[in-house]
Design an enzyme around this catalytic site. Structure first.
Site, PDB file in Angstrom:
ATOM      1  N   THR A 183     -24.210 123.399 -38.249  1.00 56.72           N
ATOM      2  CA  THR A 183     -24.694 122.370 -39.310  1.00 56.72           C
ATOM      3  C   THR A 183     -24.495 122.436 -40.598  1.00 56.72           C
ATOM      4  OG1 THR A 183     -27.110 122.859 -40.290  1.00 56.72           O
ATOM      5  CG2 THR A 183     -26.157 124.720 -39.277  1.00 56.72           C
ATOM      6  N   GLU A 328     -30.739 124.712 -35.786  1.00 56.62           N
ATOM      7  CA  GLU A 328     -31.087 126.207 -35.409  1.00 56.62           C
ATOM      8  C   GLU A 328     -32.380 126.251 -34.541  1.00 56.62           C
ATOM      9  OE1 GLU A 328     -30.685 124.464 -38.884  1.00 56.62           O
ATOM     10  OE2 GLU A 328     -29.658 126.126 -39.690  1.00 56.62           O
ATOM     11  N   LYS A 436     -38.960 117.894 -59.159  1.00 56.96           N
ATOM     12  CA  LYS A 436     -39.965 117.858 -59.618  1.00 56.96           C
ATOM     13  C   LYS A 436     -40.222 117.957 -60.538  1.00 56.96           C
ATOM     14  CE  LYS A 436     -38.555 121.641 -56.738  1.00 56.96           C
ATOM     15  NZ  LYS A 436     -37.414 122.508 -55.941  1.00 56.96           N
ATOM     16  N   TRP A 441     -45.016 118.483 -58.043  1.00 56.71           N
ATOM     17  CA  TRP A 441     -43.713 117.948 -57.115  1.00 56.71           C
ATOM     18  C   TRP A 441     -44.444 116.810 -56.545  1.00 56.71           C
ATOM     19  CZ3 TRP A 441     -43.745 122.662 -52.668  1.00 56.71           C
ATOM     20  CH2 TRP A 441     -42.229 123.726 -53.748  1.00 56.71           C
TER      21      TRP A 441
HETATM   22  P1  AMP Z   1     -30.003 119.136 -37.912  1.00 55.06           P
HETATM   23  O1  AMP Z   1     -29.599 120.105 -38.353  1.00 55.06           O
HETATM   24  O2  AMP Z   1     -28.723 118.339 -39.359  1.00 55.06           O
HETATM   25  O3  AMP Z   1     -30.647 118.009 -37.197  1.00 55.06           O
HETATM   26  O4  AMP Z   1     -31.205 118.945 -39.663  1.00 55.06           O
HETATM   27  C1  AMP Z   1     -32.605 119.553 -40.014  1.00 55.06           C
HETATM   28  C2  AMP Z   1     -33.421 118.902 -40.363  1.00 55.06           C
HETATM   29  O5  AMP Z   1     -33.672 117.685 -40.780  1.00 55.06           O
HETATM   30  C3  AMP Z   1     -34.992 119.541 -41.127  1.00 55.06           C
HETATM   31  O6  AMP Z   1     -34.600 121.264 -41.729  1.00 55.06           O
HETATM   32  C4  AMP Z   1     -35.374 118.399 -41.922  1.00 55.06           C
HETATM   33  O7  AMP Z   1     -35.068 118.433 -43.117  1.00 55.06           O
HETATM   34  C5  AMP Z   1     -34.479 117.212 -41.166  1.00 55.06           C
HETATM   35  N1  AMP Z   1     -35.215 116.765 -40.394  1.00 55.06           N
HETATM   36  C6  AMP Z   1     -35.502 116.763 -38.350  1.00 55.06           C
HETATM   37  N2  AMP Z   1     -36.365 116.047 -37.987  1.00 55.06           N
HETATM   38  C7  AMP Z   1     -37.199 115.189 -38.966  1.00 55.06           C
HETATM   39  C8  AMP Z   1     -38.481 114.438 -39.264  1.00 55.06           C
HETATM   40  N3  AMP Z   1     -39.159 114.264 -37.716  1.00 55.06           N
HETATM   41  N4  AMP Z   1     -38.594 114.438 -40.660  1.00 55.06           N
HETATM   42  C9  AMP Z   1     -38.362 114.196 -41.919  1.00 55.06           C
HETATM   43  N5  AMP Z   1     -36.834 115.069 -41.632  1.00 55.06           N
HETATM   44  C10 AMP Z   1     -36.542 116.121 -40.485  1.00 55.06           C
END
Ligand code: AMP
Length: 544
Positions: A183, A328, A436, A441
């Site tokens: 990631t 994760e 912020k 926020w």
């Molecule tokens: P990744 O590990 O690259 O799949 O990224 C995960 C991150 O994507 C999460 O911690 C969120 O910040 C963002 N994320 C995943 N799904 C959503 C969603 N439906 N809405 C908003 N953010 C999301």
């Protein structure tokens, strides 16, 4: 006292054998990288996976070895999923959209022995090869006719054709590692998440359930989410578990190619990130086309905008299922299901509810904490840092000492969220993206959503820019294909939807917005680019 039940491990090879036995004729349809569509039954796919497993074993691959792939969503990539994990090795799926130095870092960090590569990624691999000491061999995922001339690489089809499909999968503990996916944060090197056979199978079972993706032997699903990003959300495993028809789009992710595939294969379940659906919807709108069979579109990876939820519903009769997850988490965490109560709601109200990321699937627990790790109420209003735990959640990163995200038995997701009394979760922002301003926020996601419901806006991004008086103030960037958005009307539109002090101090029209390798808005790029934007005008901005 232990239970007296068989201790039969849950292995990934069991999935493909199950599909071959129960659904021998159900198909995996794949768009070739070179050209054309190819169809394999699960029986054929299992045989080809066994041939590859035999080839890997013959080569000398042993349990625990890392074998990397740089490949699109194709049947060959799927065979690699089964064969590599099936022999006890670890499939390391690499995102080719990452920077070359990140790719080099990941291959060296994982000490990958073999690379299985689509032709389209060969130039990238060749440029990195001198700096990849652990890599012994490149296998090109193609046939003899499409092999690059004069190369020392192995041709996948020629290689596996030399082996018989009667391979006996080894049995081992399901705690063994099966797949590795890095990631990439905005800072530092990518971090590896190492899945086990057990976590993958439990996640696949959860994904198939009716309270999750609801995959059945009659589902025809098309994951546009890449197999190099969190194993295409586990769909190659879930589809085999159910014998579902799986349609793999190869490298052709433009609107026309996706539309053609969706219609020709009568896909009813789509899965992908919002940017890909923006491209598809744009194409459909321009060509006045309608999706006929797609009943559900699972949107995750970034927040699904209201305009997208509405357009899928009203133009295509497709229900957007908003889901949230992370690398994760394998990745499934929460899902916003179309309950009967929701479906009988007035559309406008229902769309508002669909903006939320939904409730946790069984197996995942959620909690929001304050900065002192005190749990916060589930009242739908209080913002907190979202933590999760469950059997398919990482407990640490691969070959990584830093355990700071894993304190107190939970995984700190780095997302800011609210949780309703009925456990429905809504992402307010990424910890790093929340603005912020004057000690309060502002949710960039909510502002982006409000902007995208304004006619003519294709995409919107809001970032916090340093401000001498308020610490940070929002700056909005919009993409409008016509280029003539009435900014004061947009401002009025926003003012009806968010608090006055949330209104961006400036709105800038840009030709396009930068995206990360996983299709998310690259806010760090924009923050850097516009860092000085408010520093010359300290008195702008509404008082918080
Ligand atoms: P990744 O590990 O690259 O799949 O990224 C995960 C991150 O994507 C999460 O911690 C969120 O910040 C963002 N994320 C995943 N799904 C959503 C969603 N439906 N809405 C908003 N953010 C999301």
């Amino acid at each position: 006292m232990h239970g007296l039940m068989m201790n039969r491990p849950l292995l990934i090879s069991d999935l493909i054998e199950h599909a071959a036995r129960l659904y021998p004729e159900n198909e995996v349809v794949s768009r070739h990288i070179e050209s054309g569509i190819v169809r394999h039954s699960y029986l054929q796919l299992a045989r080809r996976s066994r041939q590859l497993a035999q080839a890997l074993t013959d080569y000398g691959v042993i349990a625990g070895d890392r074998i990397a792939t740089l490949a699109w969503n194709t049947h060959r990539h799927m065979e690699a999923y089964y064969a590599i994990s099936g022999v006890g090795a670890i499939i390391h799926t690499i995102n080719p959209r990452l920077f070359p130095e990140q790719i080099r870092y990941m291959i060296n960090h994982a000490t990958d022995r073999l690379l299985l590569v689509d032709c389209s990624f060969l130039p990238l691999v060749l440029s990195l090869l001198p700096e990849l000491p652990s890599v012994e061999q490149i296998i090109v995922l193609t046939d003899a006719a499409h092999m690059p001339p004069d190369s020392n690489f192995l041709c996948y089809e020629t290689w596996i054709a030399a082996f018989h499909h009667q391979f006996h999968w080894p049995r081992f503990s399901d705690a063994e590692a099966s797949a590795l996916c890095y990631t990439s944060g905005t800072t530092g090197n990518p971090k590896g998440v190492l899945y086990s056979h057990y976590s993958v199978l439990l996640h696949a079972m959860a994904a198939c359930r009716t309270d999750a993706l609801g995959i059945t032997p009659h589902t025809c699903l098309l994951p546009v989410v890449p197999m190099f990003h969190v194993c295409a959300w586990g769909t190659p495993y879930a589809a085999a578990m159910m014998g579902a028809r799986l349609v793999l789009p190869g490298a052709a992710l433009d609107g026309a190619s996706l539309y053609e595939l969706i219609v020709a294969e009568q896909v009813d379940l789509l899965l992908g990130v919002p940017t890909i659906w923006l491209t598809l919807l744009n194409y459909l709108r321009e060509h006045q086309l309608q999706l006929k069979n797609v009943s559900r579109v699972v949107v995750g990876g970034s927040a699904a905008p209201l305009s997208m939820i509405r357009e899928f519903a009203e133009v295509h009769q497709s229900y957007v299922i908003h889901a949230w997850g992370m690398t994760e988490l394998s990745p499934l965490g929460t899902i916003n299901l179309p309950t009967p109560a929701l479906q009988s709601m007035a559309p406008a109200l229902r769309y508002q509810h669909q903006l939320k990321q939904g409730r946790p699937v069984f197996g995942i627990e959620l909690q929001i904490f304050d900065e002192h790790l005190r749990p916060l109420p589930h009242d739908g209003k209080t913002f907190g840092v979202l933590h999760v735990r469950g059997p398919w959640v990482a407990q640490r990163y691969f070959r990584h000492e830093d355990l700071s995200a894993f304190a107190n038995g939970w995984f700190n997701t780095g997302d800011i969220a609210t949780i309703d009394a009925d456990e429905t979760m809504q992402i307010v922002d990424r910890d790093k993206d929340v603005i912020k301003s004057g000690g309060e926020w502002i949710s960039s996601i909510e502002l982006e959503n409000a902007a995208m419901s304004f006619p003519g806006i294709l995409e919107a991004c809001v970032v916090g820019i340093p401000h001498p008086r308020w610490a940070e103030r929002p700056l909005m960037l919009i993409v409008s294909p016509t280029g003539n958005t009435d900014l004061s009307a947009l401002r009025d539109h926003l003012a009806e939807r968010v608090a006055r002090w949330w209104l961006p101090d400036s709105i800038v029209t840009v030709p396009e917005l930068p995206h990360s390798a996983t299709g998310k808005l690259s806010k760090v790029t924009l923050r850097n680019q516009y860092r000085q934007f408010y520093s010359q005008s300290p008195d702008t901005g509404a008082a918080p």
